[in-house]
Design a protein around this motif. Structure first.
Motif, PDB file in Angstrom:
ATOM      1  N   CYS A 107       0.809  -1.234   0.000  1.00  0.00           N
ATOM      2  CA  CYS A 107       0.000   0.000   0.000  1.00  0.00           C
ATOM      3  C   CYS A 107       0.836   1.276   0.000  1.00  0.00           C
ATOM      4  CB  CYS A 107      -0.932   0.022   1.219  1.00  0.00           C
ATOM      5  SG  CYS A 107      -2.158  -1.264   1.215  1.00  0.00           S
ATOM      6  N   VAL A 165      -6.044  -4.261  -3.527  1.00  0.00           N
ATOM      7  CA  VAL A 165      -7.311  -4.719  -4.135  1.00  0.00           C
ATOM      8  C   VAL A 165      -8.095  -5.634  -3.185  1.00  0.00           C
ATOM      9  CG1 VAL A 165      -6.507  -4.474  -6.520  1.00  0.00           C
ATOM     10  CG2 VAL A 165      -6.145  -6.651  -5.334  1.00  0.00           C
ATOM     11  N   ASP A 166      -7.654  -5.729  -1.937  1.00  0.00           N
ATOM     12  CA  ASP A 166      -8.318  -6.637  -0.991  1.00  0.00           C
ATOM     13  C   ASP A 166      -9.788  -6.292  -0.785  1.00  0.00           C
ATOM     14  OD1 ASP A 166      -5.809  -7.627  -0.798  1.00  0.00           O
ATOM     15  OD2 ASP A 166      -5.407  -6.962   1.252  1.00  0.00           O
ATOM     16  N   HIS A 167     -10.154  -5.020  -1.041  1.00  0.00           N
ATOM     17  CA  HIS A 167     -11.536  -4.583  -0.827  1.00  0.00           C
ATOM     18  C   HIS A 167     -12.452  -4.922  -2.008  1.00  0.00           C
ATOM     19  CE1 HIS A 167      -9.565  -1.536  -3.231  1.00  0.00           C
ATOM     20  NE2 HIS A 167     -10.734  -1.019  -3.555  1.00  0.00           N
ATOM     21  N   TRP A 168     -11.902  -5.441  -3.113  1.00  0.00           N
ATOM     22  CA  TRP A 168     -12.737  -5.740  -4.277  1.00  0.00           C
ATOM     23  C   TRP A 168     -13.826  -6.761  -3.928  1.00  0.00           C
ATOM     24  CZ3 TRP A 168      -9.397  -6.670  -9.314  1.00  0.00           C
ATOM     25  CH2 TRP A 168      -8.794  -5.460  -9.696  1.00  0.00           C
ATOM     26  N   ILE A 214     -14.932  -5.227  -9.498  1.00  0.00           N
ATOM     27  CA  ILE A 214     -13.558  -4.718  -9.486  1.00  0.00           C
ATOM     28  C   ILE A 214     -13.570  -3.197  -9.332  1.00  0.00           C
ATOM     29  CG2 ILE A 214     -12.706  -6.649 -10.901  1.00  0.00           C
ATOM     30  CD1 ILE A 214     -12.686  -4.719 -13.294  1.00  0.00           C
ATOM     31  N   ARG A 215     -12.416  -2.619  -9.049  1.00  0.00           N
ATOM     32  CA  ARG A 215     -12.303  -1.168  -8.900  1.00  0.00           C
ATOM     33  C   ARG A 215     -11.028  -0.699  -9.605  1.00  0.00           C
ATOM     34  NH1 ARG A 215     -16.647  -2.234  -7.407  1.00  0.00           N
ATOM     35  NH2 ARG A 215     -17.632  -1.956  -5.368  1.00  0.00           N
ATOM     36  N   PRO A 247      -7.550   0.915  -9.748  1.00  0.00           N
ATOM     37  CA  PRO A 247      -6.540   1.254  -8.736  1.00  0.00           C
ATOM     38  C   PRO A 247      -6.403   2.772  -8.590  1.00  0.00           C
ATOM     39  CG  PRO A 247      -5.717  -0.443 -10.246  1.00  0.00           C
ATOM     40  CD  PRO A 247      -7.004   0.072 -10.830  1.00  0.00           C
ATOM     41  N   ALA A 269      -3.678  -7.128 -12.125  1.00  0.00           N
ATOM     42  CA  ALA A 269      -4.203  -7.592 -10.841  1.00  0.00           C
ATOM     43  C   ALA A 269      -4.575  -9.065 -10.945  1.00  0.00           C
ATOM     44  CB  ALA A 269      -5.434  -6.766 -10.459  1.00  0.00           C
ATOM     45  N   VAL A 275      -6.560 -12.206  -9.663  1.00  0.00           N
ATOM     46  CA  VAL A 275      -7.765 -12.471  -8.862  1.00  0.00           C
ATOM     47  C   VAL A 275      -7.878 -13.951  -8.503  1.00  0.00           C
ATOM     48  CG1 VAL A 275     -10.275 -12.171  -8.731  1.00  0.00           C
ATOM     49  CG2 VAL A 275      -8.903 -10.542 -10.044  1.00  0.00           C
ATOM     50  N   VAL A 301      -0.836  -7.039  -7.271  1.00  0.00           N
ATOM     51  CA  VAL A 301      -0.982  -6.189  -8.465  1.00  0.00           C
ATOM     52  C   VAL A 301       0.416  -5.820  -8.950  1.00  0.00           C
ATOM     53  CG1 VAL A 301      -1.888  -4.029  -9.398  1.00  0.00           C
ATOM     54  CG2 VAL A 301      -3.170  -5.242  -7.620  1.00  0.00           C
TER      55      VAL A 301
END
Length: 417
Positions: A186, A209-212, A290-291, A293, A331, A333, A392
């Protein structure tokens, strides 16, 4: 059994009422505006189809009119290079698809009719251009609910074949500390920009990306992909790498793709790979998982300038050593990938193809190089890594990269400038 038949009949009977509710209320409210590049005779055919849409008539005439529009516009889409295809002709094709869907679903459509209507919507989303506030995206969502769970039971989603894929130990190269891509957890925007973006240095970003939803609310799996998109038609690359002579492209439903190339039902030996940038526009449910970055905000363009790609395939799928003109956040997944990176300064040692088409691709087979033909390849320094779910990888623009899936793998890449 009779109850389920009645239920199916009622469902299909209400299907047209749902589709017609998405259409403009009257012929006068249904827009058909084109530039003069579309011949008047074609506009007349479109108007005739529009008229048939709002009047009771024989089903055959609706389908015939729609097919004429589709056949004529398809020829226009396939003349010359894709970038020279006029957008109005892509819109004509989408209208043809809309009229065909209406003809298929108007009266007592069978399950096959509904599946064909879904495929027709997907062809419009892939080849056409958006019309009437993206009405085909609305209609395909309605149709998808009809096809729904009837095609595949969730229980069937991950049979023993997938369990075996998950427990098999693929060949993983040893990653030495001095050659490993650096990992950073991070980083702040300032830190990422100063240490990696500006000096063009690759890095693996952890914890971003843990919050995806793809890891939490809707963990991506074969069962989940079947449930949200199994009946959808998508472009598939057939062959283990795009430089192979037998490499080709085809269109399949996601269910067929997974049965044939991921689960290898029927003893299929070929490698198939889903690699395309339209998947998330075509199937918004996956896009919502997904979001972007945050680090993309350091780029020059707007959010709509960022290209989001899906990469889904079995163990052993290879992207040959190549370079891209934009920065890339790759990323991971599902599953893992082995990746090797070379600086653009090493280009001469990587022996790019001479042809214009493949000038961004190396001739060298990275993990089994022919050093007789490519002696300087052994002198090119590199970094490598194994990308795991949640990792990522930042690949700076023009950095050469080679990718091999170590197991069933789903990655998402973000190309940005």
């Amino acid at each position: 059994h009779s109850d389920s038949l009645t239920q199916t009949f009622l469902s299909m009977a209400t299907l047209w009422s749902k589709i017609s509710a998405a259409l403009p209320p009257s012929e006068e409210d249904f827009p058909l505006q084109f530039s003069d590049r579309v011949e008047p005779s074609v506009v007349e055919m479109l108007k005739r189809s529009r008229r048939l849409l709002y009047r009771e008539t024989a089903e055959g005439s609706r389908m015939l009119q729609a097919q004429i529009i589709l056949d004529y516009s398809w020829e226009k889409l396939n003349m010359g290079t894709w970038r020279h295809v006029d957008k109005d002709w892509r819109r004509v094709y989408s209208y043809g698809c809309l009229f065909k869907v209406a003809a298929l679903c108007r009266r007592d459509p069978s399950a096959d009719d509904v599946q064909q209507a879904v495929r027709t919507c997907d062809m419009a989303l892939l080849m056409g251009a958006a019309i009437m506030d993206d009405i085909l995206q609305v209609i395909v969502q309605i149709l998808q609910k009809e096809v729904g769970e009837s095609t595949h039971d969730e229980d069937e989603g991950e049979p023993s074949e997938v369990k075996r894929i998950k427990t098999a130990r693929p060949h993983v190269p040893v990653i030495t500390d001095e050659l490993a891509v650096p990992r950073v957890k991070c980083p702040s925007l300032e830190s990422f920009s100063a240490n990696y973006l500006l000096p063009h240095k690759p890095a693996i970003l952890e914890g971003i990306v843990d919050h995806w939803p793809a890891f939490n609310q809707h963990p991506w799996s074969i069962a989940y992909l079947r449930s949200v998109a199994g009946c959808r038609t998508v472009p598939v690359e057939v062959g283990s790498r795009y430089t192979d002579e037998e490499w080709s492209q085809t269109l399949l439903t996601l269910n067929d793709f997974m049965d044939r190339y991921i689960l290898k039902k029927g003893g299929a030996k070929a490698v198939g790979y889903l690699a395309q940038h339209q998947l998330f526009d075509q199937i918004p449910e996956l896009k919502e998982d997904i979001r972007l970055p945050d680090y993309c905000c350091l780029g020059e363009g707007d959010e709509e300038d960022i290209t989001v790609n899906a990469w889904f395939g079995p163990e052993g799928t290879v992207s040959p050593l190549h370079q891209d003109p934009q920065h890339n956040f790759l990323a991971q997944v599902v599953g893992s990938k082995y990746i090797r990176l070379y600086s653009p300064e090493e280009t001469d040692k990587l022996y790019p193809h001479q042809s214009q088409l493949l000038h961004n691709t190396s001739q060298v087979e990275v993990e089994n190089p022919d050093l007789g033909r490519f002696p300087d390849f052994a002198k090119a320094p590199y970094l490598d890594c194994v990308l795991q779910p949640g990792d990522v990888l930042f690949i700076p623009a023009r950095h050469w990269h080679y990718v091999r899936s170590l197991e069933l793998s789903f990655s998402v890449s973000f190309w940005w400038s």
